[in-house]
Design a protein around this motif. Structure first.
Motif, PDB file in Angstrom:
ATOM      1  N   ARG A 123      -7.966  13.253  -6.217  1.00 27.18           N
ATOM      2  CA  ARG A 123      -6.740  12.502  -6.875  1.00 27.18           C
ATOM      3  C   ARG A 123      -6.572  12.956  -8.238  1.00 27.18           C
ATOM      4  O   ARG A 123      -5.625  13.271  -8.738  1.00 27.18           O
ATOM      5  CB  ARG A 123      -6.793  11.097  -6.479  1.00 27.18           C
ATOM      6  N   ARG A 133      -5.830  16.390  -9.015  1.00 29.15           N
ATOM      7  CA  ARG A 133      -4.324  16.865  -8.721  1.00 29.15           C
ATOM      8  C   ARG A 133      -3.612  16.288  -9.720  1.00 29.15           C
ATOM      9  O   ARG A 133      -2.500  16.890 -10.175  1.00 29.15           O
ATOM     10  CB  ARG A 133      -4.220  16.028  -7.274  1.00 29.15           C
ATOM     11  N   LEU A 134      -3.869  15.018 -10.045  1.00 30.75           N
ATOM     12  CA  LEU A 134      -3.226  14.351 -11.110  1.00 30.75           C
ATOM     13  C   LEU A 134      -3.108  14.913 -12.548  1.00 30.75           C
ATOM     14  O   LEU A 134      -2.213  15.343 -13.241  1.00 30.75           O
ATOM     15  CB  LEU A 134      -3.429  12.894 -11.115  1.00 30.75           C
ATOM     16  N   PRO A 139       0.725  -1.270  -0.120  1.00 30.67           N
ATOM     17  CA  PRO A 139      -0.024   0.041   0.147  1.00 30.67           C
ATOM     18  C   PRO A 139       0.686   1.160   0.155  1.00 30.67           C
ATOM     19  O   PRO A 139       2.025   1.267   0.662  1.00 30.67           O
ATOM     20  CB  PRO A 139      -0.676  -0.042   1.550  1.00 30.67           C
ATOM     21  N   GLY A 140       0.473   2.337  -0.879  1.00 38.88           N
ATOM     22  CA  GLY A 140       1.300   3.532  -0.846  1.00 38.88           C
ATOM     23  C   GLY A 140       2.301   3.585  -1.692  1.00 38.88           C
ATOM     24  O   GLY A 140       3.099   4.587  -2.074  1.00 38.88           O
ATOM     25  N   ILE A 141       2.568   2.534  -2.421  1.00 34.92           N
ATOM     26  CA  ILE A 141       3.661   2.511  -3.387  1.00 34.92           C
ATOM     27  C   ILE A 141       3.576   3.178  -4.714  1.00 34.92           C
ATOM     28  O   ILE A 141       4.295   3.877  -5.424  1.00 34.92           O
ATOM     29  CB  ILE A 141       4.120   1.091  -3.749  1.00 34.92           C
ATOM     30  N   GLY A 142       2.155   3.190  -4.993  1.00 32.90           N
ATOM     31  CA  GLY A 142       1.775   4.179  -6.143  1.00 32.90           C
ATOM     32  C   GLY A 142       0.978   3.749  -7.055  1.00 32.90           C
ATOM     33  O   GLY A 142       1.015   4.039  -8.436  1.00 32.90           O
ATOM     34  N   LYS A 143       0.537   2.447  -6.940  1.00 32.15           N
ATOM     35  CA  LYS A 143      -0.277   1.665  -7.906  1.00 32.15           C
ATOM     36  C   LYS A 143      -1.539   2.363  -8.482  1.00 32.15           C
ATOM     37  O   LYS A 143      -1.773   2.561  -9.677  1.00 32.15           O
ATOM     38  CB  LYS A 143      -0.869   0.166  -7.287  1.00 32.15           C
ATOM     39  N   SER A 144      -2.365   2.903  -7.401  1.00 28.07           N
ATOM     40  CA  SER A 144      -3.596   3.901  -7.936  1.00 28.07           C
ATOM     41  C   SER A 144      -3.142   5.277  -8.583  1.00 28.07           C
ATOM     42  O   SER A 144      -3.744   5.339  -9.564  1.00 28.07           O
ATOM     43  CB  SER A 144      -4.319   4.355  -6.515  1.00 28.07           C
ATOM     44  N   THR A 145      -2.115   5.640  -8.475  1.00 28.16           N
ATOM     45  CA  THR A 145      -1.404   6.798  -8.834  1.00 28.16           C
ATOM     46  C   THR A 145      -1.055   6.385 -10.465  1.00 28.16           C
ATOM     47  O   THR A 145      -1.859   7.049 -11.399  1.00 28.16           O
ATOM     48  CB  THR A 145      -0.379   7.215  -8.342  1.00 28.16           C
ATOM     49  N   MET A 166       8.213   8.938  -8.635  1.00 25.01           N
ATOM     50  CA  MET A 166       7.014   9.407  -8.047  1.00 25.01           C
ATOM     51  C   MET A 166       7.315  10.888  -7.636  1.00 25.01           C
ATOM     52  O   MET A 166       8.142  11.186  -6.916  1.00 25.01           O
ATOM     53  CB  MET A 166       6.697   8.540  -6.747  1.00 25.01           C
ATOM     54  N   THR A 167       6.632  11.794  -8.408  1.00 20.96           N
ATOM     55  CA  THR A 167       6.849  13.212  -7.962  1.00 20.96           C
ATOM     56  C   THR A 167       5.471  13.891  -7.541  1.00 20.96           C
ATOM     57  O   THR A 167       4.588  12.990  -7.496  1.00 20.96           O
ATOM     58  CB  THR A 167       6.890  14.030  -9.462  1.00 20.96           C
ATOM     59  N   GLY A 168       5.518  15.046  -7.057  1.00 24.74           N
ATOM     60  CA  GLY A 168       4.263  15.615  -6.704  1.00 24.74           C
ATOM     61  C   GLY A 168       3.094  15.460  -7.637  1.00 24.74           C
ATOM     62  O   GLY A 168       1.924  15.675  -7.267  1.00 24.74           O
ATOM     63  N   GLY A 169       3.366  15.710  -8.937  1.00 27.78           N
ATOM     64  CA  GLY A 169       2.219  15.387 -10.091  1.00 27.78           C
ATOM     65  C   GLY A 169       2.042  13.954 -10.397  1.00 27.78           C
ATOM     66  O   GLY A 169       1.785  14.012 -11.655  1.00 27.78           O
ATOM     67  N   GLY A 170       2.423  13.139  -9.682  1.00 28.74           N
ATOM     68  CA  GLY A 170       2.113  11.678 -10.282  1.00 28.74           C
ATOM     69  C   GLY A 170       3.534  11.167 -10.792  1.00 28.74           C
ATOM     70  O   GLY A 170       4.695  11.394 -10.395  1.00 28.74           O
TER      71      GLY A 170
HETATM   72  P1  TYD Z   1      -1.016   5.431  -4.142  1.00 31.89           P
HETATM   73  O1  TYD Z   1      -1.124   5.530  -5.470  1.00 31.89           O
HETATM   74  O2  TYD Z   1      -2.420   5.794  -3.406  1.00 31.89           O
HETATM   75  O3  TYD Z   1      -0.424   4.028  -3.652  1.00 31.89           O
HETATM   76  P2  TYD Z   1      -1.217   2.747  -3.625  1.00 31.89           P
HETATM   77  O4  TYD Z   1      -2.406   2.840  -4.400  1.00 31.89           O
HETATM   78  O5  TYD Z   1      -0.006   1.767  -4.218  1.00 31.89           O
HETATM   79  O6  TYD Z   1      -1.610   2.301  -2.176  1.00 31.89           O
HETATM   80  O7  TYD Z   1       0.161   6.581  -3.522  1.00 31.89           O
HETATM   81  C1  TYD Z   1       0.021   6.973  -2.478  1.00 31.89           C
HETATM   82  C2  TYD Z   1       1.433   7.891  -1.922  1.00 31.89           C
HETATM   83  O8  TYD Z   1       1.844   8.496  -3.075  1.00 31.89           O
HETATM   84  C3  TYD Z   1       1.050   8.858  -1.068  1.00 31.89           C
HETATM   85  O9  TYD Z   1       2.050   8.613  -0.253  1.00 31.89           O
HETATM   86  C4  TYD Z   1       1.372  10.116  -1.652  1.00 31.89           C
HETATM   87  C5  TYD Z   1       1.939   9.807  -2.789  1.00 31.89           C
HETATM   88  N1  TYD Z   1       1.808  10.494  -3.882  1.00 31.89           N
HETATM   89  C6  TYD Z   1       2.900  11.519  -4.594  1.00 31.89           C
HETATM   90  O10 TYD Z   1       3.954  11.606  -3.860  1.00 31.89           O
HETATM   91  N2  TYD Z   1       2.302  12.007  -5.805  1.00 31.89           N
HETATM   92  C7  TYD Z   1       1.118  12.119  -6.368  1.00 31.89           C
HETATM   93  O11 TYD Z   1       0.791  12.927  -7.325  1.00 31.89           O
HETATM   94  C8  TYD Z   1       0.307  11.200  -5.887  1.00 31.89           C
HETATM   95  C9  TYD Z   1      -1.277  11.025  -6.261  1.00 31.89           C
HETATM   96  C10 TYD Z   1       0.554  10.444  -4.434  1.00 31.89           C
END
Ligand code: TYD
Ligand code: MG
Length: 445
Positions: free
Chosen positions: A146, A149-150, A110-116, A280-284
């Motif tokens: 989200r 933001r993206l 979780p939090g690695i960036g899959k959804s992003t 992973m940047t502030g904009g995705g």
């Molecule tokens: P997320 O895609 O929600 O992870 P997963 O789906 O794998 O659980 O990513 C969440 C993390 O990414 C959160 O710590 C915030 C960070 N993030 C960025 O650094 N930049 C971004 O543009 C976004 C959307 C999230």
């Protein structure tokens, strides 16, 4: 009377406090008599029916092939049936894009960036294709935030979104709407009325996976399924899907490091062990097309830092291996061998070989090894670099960062040529490196 574990679906004639198959506590429930009996009578009825009316269809292979072709299903995967994701790194890992009707599992912590990344990808794809994003983990408002933001919500955004979590409802949407691609975020949030388990349990994940798989194949819709895993390796949920789906991707990286590596572990329509690198940047997520830039940050002046190269799929990636060896305080406490980026057991073996055959005694030292950039390497070609880095640290003797060390080390201290060595040499030369050759024995490093 029968009992069933609502976590893994195991059945037993006796009630059990702890499921003997998945070791969960308190998951056994009585299986309703009616459910099992109606199920069996129904299935036997339909079986009888089909026997009386029409036998199962069977065809000679050539007819089968032609009929499939006529129906539009792909008998052969050619380059035309692939959908580009808009990310060349993602396409590379898949083998050139998503194949129509392909089911892909994307796992990661979780939090690695899959959804992003999936949201960015769906948005890119929705410009020319019909795409549905099933957001089972986030509410519509969270999702919209989200998205805004993206990529920014505009009138022209065509991506369709739902927060539906009923697997059967999603399957019928796939059937009725003719999507080119559907993203399921995540499989653990879905719930099928045909399983008694709670969402995320093995039986739920299995049933939902099967339902989606069928929907994908019947409607030629590509489905990207997110599977959460955690650090302890409790991947039981997504694991049961791995044999079912066409492609298994892992997203890995360190939480505190911006780089993410996408790796294919199984791929029916393309290569495995190919990697894609993202930042992973502030904009995705942004793709990194030359990963060597990321993993090579050394300025070449410090001892214990050595350049190596590894073949990842079809691409040679240059990396920096760092080692730090410190004297142990009077030998108190356990000896430490800390490995980041390579297997600890591999490091222990290399330390033993170096002590016994390489003339560098490590029995009185703690050894720390790190592969810069968060890449996990299983390739034994980095052995030589690990050994060279350890030696450099012990002797406090810097190694030129224009030299590349590649080679596998055996227990007798011999250095072996590894797969892809020729490619590494070629690529090294092109980039102005000197690939260290001619070393045959670990004592000579
Ligand atoms: P997320 O895609 O929600 O992870 P997963 O789906 O794998 O659980 O990513 C969440 C993390 O990414 C959160 O710590 C915030 C960070 N993030 C960025 O650094 N930049 C971004 O543009 C976004 C959307 C999230
Ligand atoms: Mg997520």
């Amino acid at each position: 009377m029968k009992y069933q574990c609502n976590n893994c679906g195991a059945q037993s004639l006796m009630w059990e406090g702890k499921c003997s198959s998945c070791n969960e506590w308190g998951t056994y429930e009585e299986l309703a008599e009616t459910e099992s009996s109606t199920k069996s009578s129904k299935s036997s009825a339909s079986h009888n029916n089909s026997l009386q009316t029409k036998p199962a269809e069977k065809l000679v292979i050539s007819e089968f092939y032609n009929s499939k072709k006529k129906k539009g299903a792909k008998a052969k995967v050619d380059s035309h049936s692939r959908i580009s994701t808009g990310f060349s790194e993602f396409d590379r890992v898949l083998g050139g894009g998503i194949v129509e009707g392909e089911v892909i599992l994307l796992s990661g912590e979780p939090g690695i960036g899959k959804s992003t990344i999936l949201l960015q990808l769906s948005d890119l794809l929705s410009k020319g294709k019909k795409v549905l994003y099933v957001s089972g983990e986030e509410s519509s408002a969270q999702f919209a935030n989200r998205y805004d933001r993206l990529v920014g919500i505009t009138e022209s955004s065509k991506l369709e979104v739902t927060t539906e979590i009923d697997t059967d409802a999603i399957a019928s949407m796939i059937e009725n709407e003719g999507y080119d691609m559907v993203v399921i975020d995540s499989i653990q949030s879905l719930q099928s009325p045909r399983s008694r388990g709670y969402p995320g349990s093995i039986s739920q994940v299995r049933i939902s996976g099967q339902t989606l798989m069928r929907a994908a194949k019947d409607n030629n819709t590509a489905i990207l399924i997110v599977g959460q895993i955690n650090k302890e390796g409790s991947i039981a949920g997504p694991k049961v899907l791995e044999h079912l789906v066409d492609c298994v991707l892992y997203m890995e990286g360190e939480k505190f490091n911006a780089f993410r590596i996408l790796r294919s572990m199984k791929n029916r329509f393309g290569p495995t062990n190919e990697i894609g690198v993202f930042e992973m940047t502030g904009g995705g997520m942004v793709e990194v097309t030359n990963p060597s830039e990321v993993f090579l940050q050394s300025d070449g002046n410090a001892s214990g830092s050595v350049v190596s190269a590894t073949l990842q799929g079809s691409r040679v990636v240059f990396i920096e291996v760092q080692a730090l060896c410190v004297e142990r305080d009077g030998g108190a406490g356990p000896m430490r061998r800390v490995a980041n980026g390579i297997k600890k057991s591999r490091l222990e073996m290399l330390c033993a070989v170096l002590s016994k055959r390489g003339g560098v005694f490590l029995g009185d030292k703690d050894v720390f090894v790190n592969v810069v950039g968060g890449l996990n390497i299983a390739d034994p070609a980095v052995d030589l670099a690990v050994v060279a880095a350890i030696k450099s640290s012990v002797k406090d003797n810097p190694v030129s960062n224009k030299k590349v060390f590649v080679g596998e080390i055996g227990l007798t201290g011999e250095i072996r040529k590894t797969v892809g060595r020729d490619l590494v040499e070629k690529e090294g030369k092109r980039l102005g490196y000197e690939v260290v050759t001619g070393v045959r024995y670990v004592g000579k490093v």
